[in-house]
Design a protein around this motif. Structure first.
Motif, PDB file in Angstrom:
ATOM      1  N   ARG A 381      31.349  24.352  25.282  1.00  0.00           N
ATOM      2  CA  ARG A 381      30.509  24.144  24.094  1.00  0.00           C
ATOM      3  C   ARG A 381      29.025  24.109  24.477  1.00  0.00           C
ATOM      4  O   ARG A 381      28.207  24.836  23.901  1.00  0.00           O
ATOM      5  CB  ARG A 381      30.901  22.831  23.407  1.00  0.00           C
ATOM      6  CG  ARG A 381      29.949  22.424  22.290  1.00  0.00           C
ATOM      7  CD  ARG A 381      30.229  21.011  21.806  1.00  0.00           C
ATOM      8  NE  ARG A 381      29.178  20.544  20.916  1.00  0.00           N
ATOM      9  CZ  ARG A 381      29.161  20.729  19.612  1.00  0.00           C
ATOM     10  NH1 ARG A 381      30.136  21.373  19.025  1.00  0.00           N
ATOM     11  NH2 ARG A 381      28.163  20.265  18.877  1.00  0.00           N
ATOM     12  N   ILE A 382      28.664  23.269  25.445  1.00  0.00           N
ATOM     13  CA  ILE A 382      27.240  23.090  25.731  1.00  0.00           C
ATOM     14  C   ILE A 382      26.640  24.322  26.411  1.00  0.00           C
ATOM     15  O   ILE A 382      25.447  24.599  26.256  1.00  0.00           O
ATOM     16  CB  ILE A 382      26.983  21.808  26.563  1.00  0.00           C
ATOM     17  CG1 ILE A 382      27.652  21.868  27.937  1.00  0.00           C
ATOM     18  CG2 ILE A 382      27.423  20.579  25.805  1.00  0.00           C
ATOM     19  CD1 ILE A 382      27.369  20.633  28.783  1.00  0.00           C
ATOM     20  N   CYS A 383      27.488  25.074  27.162  1.00  0.00           N
ATOM     21  CA  CYS A 383      26.979  26.316  27.755  1.00  0.00           C
ATOM     22  C   CYS A 383      26.794  27.387  26.684  1.00  0.00           C
ATOM     23  O   CYS A 383      25.783  28.095  26.660  1.00  0.00           O
ATOM     24  CB  CYS A 383      27.931  26.816  28.845  1.00  0.00           C
ATOM     25  SG  CYS A 383      27.829  25.901  30.394  1.00  0.00           S
ATOM     26  N   LEU A 384      27.782  27.507  25.806  1.00  0.00           N
ATOM     27  CA  LEU A 384      27.730  28.536  24.767  1.00  0.00           C
ATOM     28  C   LEU A 384      26.504  28.365  23.881  1.00  0.00           C
ATOM     29  O   LEU A 384      25.871  29.340  23.464  1.00  0.00           O
ATOM     30  CB  LEU A 384      29.008  28.482  23.927  1.00  0.00           C
ATOM     31  CG  LEU A 384      29.136  29.528  22.819  1.00  0.00           C
ATOM     32  CD1 LEU A 384      29.179  30.938  23.413  1.00  0.00           C
ATOM     33  CD2 LEU A 384      30.392  29.272  21.989  1.00  0.00           C
ATOM     34  N   LEU A 385      26.136  27.099  23.614  1.00  0.00           N
ATOM     35  CA  LEU A 385      25.020  26.829  22.716  1.00  0.00           C
ATOM     36  C   LEU A 385      23.672  26.769  23.432  1.00  0.00           C
ATOM     37  O   LEU A 385      22.638  26.642  22.788  1.00  0.00           O
ATOM     38  CB  LEU A 385      25.260  25.502  21.966  1.00  0.00           C
ATOM     39  CG  LEU A 385      26.474  25.498  21.029  1.00  0.00           C
ATOM     40  CD1 LEU A 385      26.683  24.111  20.436  1.00  0.00           C
ATOM     41  CD2 LEU A 385      26.308  26.540  19.914  1.00  0.00           C
ATOM     42  N   SER A 386      23.699  26.860  24.771  1.00  0.00           N
ATOM     43  CA  SER A 386      22.448  26.833  25.532  1.00  0.00           C
ATOM     44  C   SER A 386      21.846  28.232  25.599  1.00  0.00           C
ATOM     45  O   SER A 386      22.542  29.238  25.427  1.00  0.00           O
ATOM     46  CB  SER A 386      22.693  26.308  26.951  1.00  0.00           C
ATOM     47  OG  SER A 386      23.164  24.973  26.931  1.00  0.00           O
ATOM     48  N   THR A 387      20.561  28.301  25.892  1.00  0.00           N
ATOM     49  CA  THR A 387      19.905  29.599  26.023  1.00  0.00           C
ATOM     50  C   THR A 387      20.166  30.180  27.406  1.00  0.00           C
ATOM     51  O   THR A 387      20.399  29.450  28.369  1.00  0.00           O
ATOM     52  CB  THR A 387      18.383  29.449  25.832  1.00  0.00           C
ATOM     53  OG1 THR A 387      17.880  28.519  26.794  1.00  0.00           O
ATOM     54  CG2 THR A 387      18.078  28.951  24.432  1.00  0.00           C
ATOM     55  N   ASN A 388      20.131  31.495  27.495  1.00  0.00           N
ATOM     56  CA  ASN A 388      20.352  32.179  28.773  1.00  0.00           C
ATOM     57  C   ASN A 388      19.361  31.686  29.821  1.00  0.00           C
ATOM     58  O   ASN A 388      18.156  31.627  29.561  1.00  0.00           O
ATOM     59  CB  ASN A 388      20.197  33.695  28.604  1.00  0.00           C
ATOM     60  CG  ASN A 388      21.453  34.307  28.010  1.00  0.00           C
ATOM     61  OD1 ASN A 388      22.297  33.606  27.487  1.00  0.00           O
ATOM     62  ND2 ASN A 388      21.542  35.619  28.086  1.00  0.00           N
ATOM     63  N   GLY A 390      18.465  29.055  30.770  1.00  0.00           N
ATOM     64  CA  GLY A 390      17.802  27.776  30.525  1.00  0.00           C
ATOM     65  C   GLY A 390      18.667  26.639  31.038  1.00  0.00           C
ATOM     66  O   GLY A 390      19.874  26.807  31.247  1.00  0.00           O
ATOM     67  N   PRO A 391      18.101  25.462  31.262  1.00  0.00           N
ATOM     68  CA  PRO A 391      18.898  24.331  31.751  1.00  0.00           C
ATOM     69  C   PRO A 391      19.940  23.896  30.723  1.00  0.00           C
ATOM     70  O   PRO A 391      19.729  24.048  29.511  1.00  0.00           O
ATOM     71  CB  PRO A 391      17.850  23.242  31.981  1.00  0.00           C
ATOM     72  CG  PRO A 391      16.706  23.608  31.086  1.00  0.00           C
ATOM     73  CD  PRO A 391      16.686  25.106  31.053  1.00  0.00           C
ATOM     74  N   VAL A 392      21.058  23.399  31.217  1.00  0.00           N
ATOM     75  CA  VAL A 392      22.103  22.887  30.332  1.00  0.00           C
ATOM     76  C   VAL A 392      21.781  21.423  30.065  1.00  0.00           C
ATOM     77  O   VAL A 392      21.824  20.591  30.968  1.00  0.00           O
ATOM     78  CB  VAL A 392      23.498  23.035  30.995  1.00  0.00           C
ATOM     79  CG1 VAL A 392      24.568  22.470  30.075  1.00  0.00           C
ATOM     80  CG2 VAL A 392      23.766  24.502  31.309  1.00  0.00           C
ATOM     81  N   THR A 393      21.434  21.107  28.824  1.00  0.00           N
ATOM     82  CA  THR A 393      20.947  19.766  28.478  1.00  0.00           C
ATOM     83  C   THR A 393      21.930  19.049  27.559  1.00  0.00           C
ATOM     84  O   THR A 393      22.981  19.578  27.198  1.00  0.00           O
ATOM     85  CB  THR A 393      19.574  19.864  27.778  1.00  0.00           C
ATOM     86  OG1 THR A 393      19.759  20.473  26.481  1.00  0.00           O
ATOM     87  CG2 THR A 393      18.606  20.711  28.597  1.00  0.00           C
ATOM     88  N   THR A 394      21.535  17.847  27.144  1.00  0.00           N
ATOM     89  CA  THR A 394      22.379  17.025  26.268  1.00  0.00           C
ATOM     90  C   THR A 394      22.252  17.421  24.801  1.00  0.00           C
ATOM     91  O   THR A 394      22.900  16.812  23.951  1.00  0.00           O
ATOM     92  CB  THR A 394      21.989  15.545  26.409  1.00  0.00           C
ATOM     93  OG1 THR A 394      20.602  15.397  26.062  1.00  0.00           O
ATOM     94  CG2 THR A 394      22.197  15.055  27.831  1.00  0.00           C
ATOM     95  N   ALA A 395      21.447  18.434  24.496  1.00  0.00           N
ATOM     96  CA  ALA A 395      21.183  18.787  23.093  1.00  0.00           C
ATOM     97  C   ALA A 395      22.435  19.155  22.326  1.00  0.00           C
ATOM     98  O   ALA A 395      22.501  18.971  21.108  1.00  0.00           O
ATOM     99  CB  ALA A 395      20.169  19.940  23.032  1.00  0.00           C
TER     100      ALA A 395
END
Length: 469
Positions: A381-388, A390-395
């Motif tokens: 989930r958090i990777c799919l919604l992260s930008t290419n 870019g860091p994987v954050t808690t957002a």
């Protein structure tokens, strides 16, 4: 030429192993004394050492010798041999860094394979050239293949709970014992069963997995034992059951506690007699399989409650393996996160930046009721919604993890436990070492120089962080 040292107080064993390995083209020395062997290791670098656990040497026995060799030469692969296997001893030795713990007597094929695996492990961790044993007229050339560039299906943890689990797997895998795997939902019980199969003598035969929780009472016997055409309404053609599909290999029965009492009775007979009779048939077919079962409930309690046959339980429980929940394996979170991140990048054909420290803090504070399966889904989930890139954050953490995130933010560094801080430090060190290794194209000497540490210290860090490239 790779160098091997054999240490055993029985000269016949030294002579036999020396003969086997010399024929494979290795340079082999031997010693019947632990004290002498220690002097030899100080004077000469050995790639692999086979050491008897119960040496009769008054000054230094096999257990002490193996640890001293480990201290003197971290890259050396140490194989401890014993005629009296003990799980507790094996766990302690593996924790202390020996390569393998094996039961005597060993045949020629086992000795050669152990040596090849130990040499491959050394090569992959030290970036030495991959070992290839010279061809001999009595044995075919073995080709060793690196898994570089592919993500392994299994992640070996570094925490004590993980090490104990894998010691149990290594001990039980070569046998034909039936195994009961216990663990909460999502802990990876089927992966453990596959790992046992992959390290067994049946590894080249089928591995068949059946989810007993999805089998109705009416269809369970058909799925397990097969049926003949016309055996019941809807049986428009004959079906081969799981027992026959797994012939020669391993049959894994997940959530076995869900089988009805009647099906348990039929299962017990099939296991005892090693024959199956398809539904609607009068013909019995012999089967040669290993049985591994799993359950997320206490089968002993199910026996006491009358929901599981006691004779079936004792037939199956020749050895039990407990898979710890993820909350008991927090030391391994960085390894799991890194492995899932690589897997997801391959699935999505995208690359992401590093996982932020805030994400790790949230992960450490979360209870993980769904265990490793839940962690994999959260990472997706958090990777799919992260930008290419870019860091994987808690957002993009799921809603159920927000209380853990708030707890981590509220406590801050001062509120985290010493264990949490160790894990964050471990992840930071892991990333730093991997970044440097990639920068110098995995040249260990150059990596050590760039990090201003000696080669031995780097080897120890690689071992501690479970980095095998």
């Amino acid at each position: 030429m790779s160098t091997i040292l054999i240490v055993d107080d029985e000269i016949q064993i030294c002579t036999l192993l020396t003969k086997i390995l010399s024929k494979e083209g290795y340079e082999v020395d031997h010693s019947v004394s632990g004290t002498t062997a220690l002097k030899m290791v100080k004077e000469k670098l050995y790639d692999v050492v086979f050491c008897d656990y119960r040496l009769k040497d008054k000054e230094i026995d096999g257990s002490v010798l193996s640890l001293k060799i480990r201290e003197l030469s971290p890259p050396t692969g140490i194989v401890v041999m014993t005629g009296y296997p003990d799980v507790r001893v094996a766990i302690q030795l593996i924790k202390n860094g020996i390569y393998d713990y094996v039961v005597k007597p060993l045949n020629a094929a086992q000795v050669i394979l152990l040596t090849q695996k130990a040499l491959l492990h050394k090569a992959l961790t030290s970036k030495d050239p991959l070992p290839v044993a010279p061809a001999s007229p009595e044995a075919p050339v073995s080709t060793l293949v690196s898994h570089r560039g592919t993500l392994s299906q299994f992640v070996y943890g570094v925490g004590n709970a993980s090490k104990e689990l894998h010691v149990h797997i290594k001990l039980i895998a070569p046998t034909d014992y039936s195994v009961v795997i216990l663990g909460e939902t999502g802990t990876g019980k089927e992966s453990v069963a596959q790992l046992i199969h992959s390290q067994s003598k049946r590894k080249n035969k089928p591995f068949v997995a059946i989810d007993c929780g999805s089998l109705s009472r009416e269809l369970a016997c058909s799925e397990l034992f097969g049926h003949e055409k016309g055996a019941f309404t809807g049986a428009i053609q004959a079906k081969t059951g799981a027992f026959q599909e797994a012939h020669g290999g391993t049959l894994f029965l997940d959530e076995i506690g869900n089988l009805s009492y009647e099906v348990q009775t039929a299962l017990l007979r099939a296991i005892q007699e090693r024959v199956v009779r398809p539904v609607g048939s009068t013909r019995e077919t012999p089967v040669d399989i290993r049985i591994i079962v799993a359950s997320n409930e206490d089968l002993q309690q199910a026996v006491l409650n009358g929901r599981f046959r006691d004779d079936l339980y004792y037939r199956l429980n020749e050895f039990s393996v407990n898979v710890p929940p993820l909350r008991a394996r927090r030391d391994d979170l960085p390894l799991f996160v890194n492995a899932f991140k690589q897997m997801i990048e391959a699935e999505l054909n995208r690359e992401y930046g590093e996982v932020s420290a805030e994400v790790y803090q949230a992960f450490y504070h979360y209870g993980w009721p769904g265990n490793i399966r839940e962690l994999k889904n959260v990472m997706r989930r958090i990777c799919l919604l992260s930008t290419n890139e870019g860091p994987v954050t808690t957002a993009h953490l799921p809603e159920e993890m927000l209380p853990a995130l708030k707890e981590a933010e509220a406590t801050g560094t001062g509120g985290t436990t010493e264990e949490d801080l160790k894990n964050v430090s471990r992840q930071a060190e892991y990333k730093k070492i991997m970044d440097v290794l990639q920068q110098v194209h995995y040249n260990k000497s150059e990596a050590a120089r760039m990090m201003n540490i000696d080669r031995k210290t780097l080897y120890n860090k690689l071992h501690t962080l479970n980095i095998v490239l």
